[in-house]
Design a protein around this motif. Structure first.
Motif, PDB file in Angstrom:
ATOM      1  N   GLN A 126      -5.377  -0.070   0.400  1.00  0.00           N
ATOM      2  CA  GLN A 126      -5.316  -1.561  -0.211  1.00  0.00           C
ATOM      3  C   GLN A 126      -3.822  -1.200  -1.161  1.00  0.00           C
ATOM      4  O   GLN A 126      -3.417  -0.206  -1.328  1.00  0.00           O
ATOM      5  N   PRO A 127      -3.484  -2.590  -1.609  1.00  0.00           N
ATOM      6  CA  PRO A 127      -2.266  -2.580  -2.340  1.00  0.00           C
ATOM      7  C   PRO A 127      -2.244  -1.761  -3.525  1.00  0.00           C
ATOM      8  O   PRO A 127      -3.329  -1.757  -4.247  1.00  0.00           O
ATOM      9  N   VAL A 128      -1.113  -1.210  -4.186  1.00  0.00           N
ATOM     10  CA  VAL A 128      -1.202  -0.505  -5.340  1.00  0.00           C
ATOM     11  C   VAL A 128      -0.914  -1.148  -6.392  1.00  0.00           C
ATOM     12  O   VAL A 128       0.211  -2.191  -6.292  1.00  0.00           O
ATOM     13  N   ARG A 129      -1.640  -1.331  -7.403  1.00  0.00           N
ATOM     14  CA  ARG A 129      -1.468  -2.617  -8.423  1.00  0.00           C
ATOM     15  C   ARG A 129      -0.890  -1.998  -9.818  1.00  0.00           C
ATOM     16  O   ARG A 129      -0.806  -2.454 -10.741  1.00  0.00           O
ATOM     17  N   GLY A 130      -1.108  -0.580  -9.853  1.00  0.00           N
ATOM     18  CA  GLY A 130      -0.664   0.159 -11.003  1.00  0.00           C
ATOM     19  C   GLY A 130      -0.332   1.516 -11.194  1.00  0.00           C
ATOM     20  O   GLY A 130      -1.043   1.941 -10.058  1.00  0.00           O
ATOM     21  N   ALA A 131       0.382   2.226 -11.729  1.00  0.00           N
ATOM     22  CA  ALA A 131       0.488   3.873 -11.601  1.00  0.00           C
ATOM     23  C   ALA A 131       0.449   4.437 -12.957  1.00  0.00           C
ATOM     24  O   ALA A 131       1.472   3.678 -13.805  1.00  0.00           O
ATOM     25  N   GLY A 189       1.345  14.853 -11.582  1.00  0.00           N
ATOM     26  CA  GLY A 189       0.933  13.753 -10.420  1.00  0.00           C
ATOM     27  C   GLY A 189       0.963  12.362 -10.889  1.00  0.00           C
ATOM     28  O   GLY A 189       1.617  12.090 -11.721  1.00  0.00           O
ATOM     29  N   VAL A 190       0.384  11.707 -10.084  1.00  0.00           N
ATOM     30  CA  VAL A 190       0.237  10.179 -10.419  1.00  0.00           C
ATOM     31  C   VAL A 190      -0.994   9.740 -10.082  1.00  0.00           C
ATOM     32  O   VAL A 190      -1.596  10.045  -9.093  1.00  0.00           O
ATOM     33  N   ALA A 191      -1.758   8.700 -10.897  1.00  0.00           N
ATOM     34  CA  ALA A 191      -2.733   8.134 -10.754  1.00  0.00           C
ATOM     35  C   ALA A 191      -2.280   6.716 -10.091  1.00  0.00           C
ATOM     36  O   ALA A 191      -1.697   6.131 -11.031  1.00  0.00           O
ATOM     37  N   VAL A 192      -3.180   6.251  -9.366  1.00  0.00           N
ATOM     38  CA  VAL A 192      -2.567   4.553  -8.572  1.00  0.00           C
ATOM     39  C   VAL A 192      -3.655   4.026  -8.664  1.00  0.00           C
ATOM     40  O   VAL A 192      -4.939   4.484  -8.374  1.00  0.00           O
ATOM     41  N   ILE A 193      -3.847   2.692  -9.220  1.00  0.00           N
ATOM     42  CA  ILE A 193      -4.812   1.660  -8.876  1.00  0.00           C
ATOM     43  C   ILE A 193      -4.838   1.142  -7.581  1.00  0.00           C
ATOM     44  O   ILE A 193      -3.673   0.558  -7.267  1.00  0.00           O
ATOM     45  N   GLU A 194      -5.675   1.315  -6.934  1.00  0.00           N
ATOM     46  CA  GLU A 194      -5.729   0.882  -5.499  1.00  0.00           C
ATOM     47  C   GLU A 194      -6.689  -0.499  -5.247  1.00  0.00           C
ATOM     48  O   GLU A 194      -7.881  -0.351  -5.584  1.00  0.00           O
ATOM     49  N   GLY A 195      -6.210  -1.736  -4.983  1.00  0.00           N
ATOM     50  CA  GLY A 195      -6.879  -2.672  -5.091  1.00  0.00           C
ATOM     51  C   GLY A 195      -7.298  -3.095  -6.344  1.00  0.00           C
ATOM     52  O   GLY A 195      -6.756  -3.386  -7.221  1.00  0.00           O
ATOM     53  N   PHE A 196      -8.747  -3.663  -6.455  1.00  0.00           N
ATOM     54  CA  PHE A 196      -9.153  -3.831  -7.575  1.00  0.00           C
ATOM     55  C   PHE A 196     -10.322  -3.165  -8.583  1.00  0.00           C
ATOM     56  O   PHE A 196     -10.573  -3.343  -9.491  1.00  0.00           O
ATOM     57  N   ASN A 197     -10.857  -2.133  -7.606  1.00  0.00           N
ATOM     58  CA  ASN A 197     -11.735  -1.329  -8.018  1.00  0.00           C
ATOM     59  C   ASN A 197     -11.627   0.208  -7.621  1.00  0.00           C
ATOM     60  O   ASN A 197     -12.818   0.782  -8.100  1.00  0.00           O
ATOM     61  N   ASP A 223     -11.278  12.146  -3.172  1.00  0.00           N
ATOM     62  CA  ASP A 223     -11.807  10.799  -2.918  1.00  0.00           C
ATOM     63  C   ASP A 223     -11.510   9.967  -3.882  1.00  0.00           C
ATOM     64  O   ASP A 223     -10.922  10.380  -4.972  1.00  0.00           O
ATOM     65  N   PRO A 224     -11.158   8.569  -3.711  1.00  0.00           N
ATOM     66  CA  PRO A 224     -10.947   7.850  -4.657  1.00  0.00           C
ATOM     67  C   PRO A 224     -12.155   7.690  -5.706  1.00  0.00           C
ATOM     68  O   PRO A 224     -13.291   7.934  -5.522  1.00  0.00           O
ATOM     69  N   TYR A 225     -11.906   7.050  -6.894  1.00  0.00           N
ATOM     70  CA  TYR A 225     -12.730   6.711  -7.995  1.00  0.00           C
ATOM     71  C   TYR A 225     -13.044   5.465  -7.946  1.00  0.00           C
ATOM     72  O   TYR A 225     -12.178   4.704  -8.213  1.00  0.00           O
ATOM     73  N   PRO A 271       0.910  -1.277  -0.009  1.00  0.00           N
ATOM     74  CA  PRO A 271       0.086  -0.231  -0.032  1.00  0.00           C
ATOM     75  C   PRO A 271       0.827   1.313   0.048  1.00  0.00           C
ATOM     76  O   PRO A 271       0.277   2.410   0.025  1.00  0.00           O
ATOM     77  N   LEU A 272       2.215   1.226  -0.101  1.00  0.00           N
ATOM     78  CA  LEU A 272       3.048   2.407   0.067  1.00  0.00           C
ATOM     79  C   LEU A 272       3.543   2.805  -1.152  1.00  0.00           C
ATOM     80  O   LEU A 272       3.831   2.169  -2.137  1.00  0.00           O
ATOM     81  N   VAL A 273       3.448   4.173  -1.343  1.00  0.00           N
ATOM     82  CA  VAL A 273       4.004   4.797  -2.560  1.00  0.00           C
ATOM     83  C   VAL A 273       5.015   6.126  -2.260  1.00  0.00           C
ATOM     84  O   VAL A 273       4.836   6.695  -1.453  1.00  0.00           O
ATOM     85  N   GLN A 274       6.144   6.035  -2.704  1.00  0.00           N
ATOM     86  CA  GLN A 274       7.302   6.714  -2.503  1.00  0.00           C
ATOM     87  C   GLN A 274       7.940   7.323  -3.786  1.00  0.00           C
ATOM     88  O   GLN A 274       7.960   6.650  -4.693  1.00  0.00           O
TER      89      GLN A 274
END
Length: 105
Positions: free
Chosen positions: A58-63, A76-84, A101-103, A34-37
């Motif tokens: 949740q775990p980051v699955r892509g960016a 900036g960066v958009a990250v996928i958190e979890g699956f949805n 908020d997350p999308y 779940p960490l982004v540095q």
């Protein structure tokens, strides 16, 4: 120089190169769990970590890096958190912080 990961150093899952602070140098985003540095490129070829990483729910699955904001720190960066869900993160020397908020997808 040497980059020392401060999270899941044994298994980073996402690596992304971009110029987040607009100084013309390549910066690196590293995510694991779940960490982004973000590590900012320095003129002497070292990478300097942002003061605080982002810890998501949740775990980051892509960016993906992009121009998501206005002003001097527009990239900036958009990250996928979890699956949805995905979330936008602002990157600065002071740290990596969520914006809004997350999308849901």
């Amino acid at each position: 120089g040497t980059v020392t990961l401060i999270h899941r150093a044994d298994r980073p899952e996402v690596l992304l190169a971009a110029d987040f602070n607009g100084d013309g140098l390549t910066d690196l985003l590293v995510a694991g769990g779940p960490l982004v540095q973000v590590y900012f490129g320095a003129p002497d070829l070292r990478f300097v970590p942002a003061a605080a990483p982002y810890r998501g729910p949740q775990p980051v699955r892509g960016a993906a890096a992009g121009r998501f904001f206005t002003g001097p720190l527009a990239h900036g960066v958009a990250v996928i958190e979890g699956f949805n869900t995905f979330r936008l993160l602002r990157v600065a020397q002071s740290g990596v912080t969520p914006v809004g908020d997350p999308y849901a997808v």
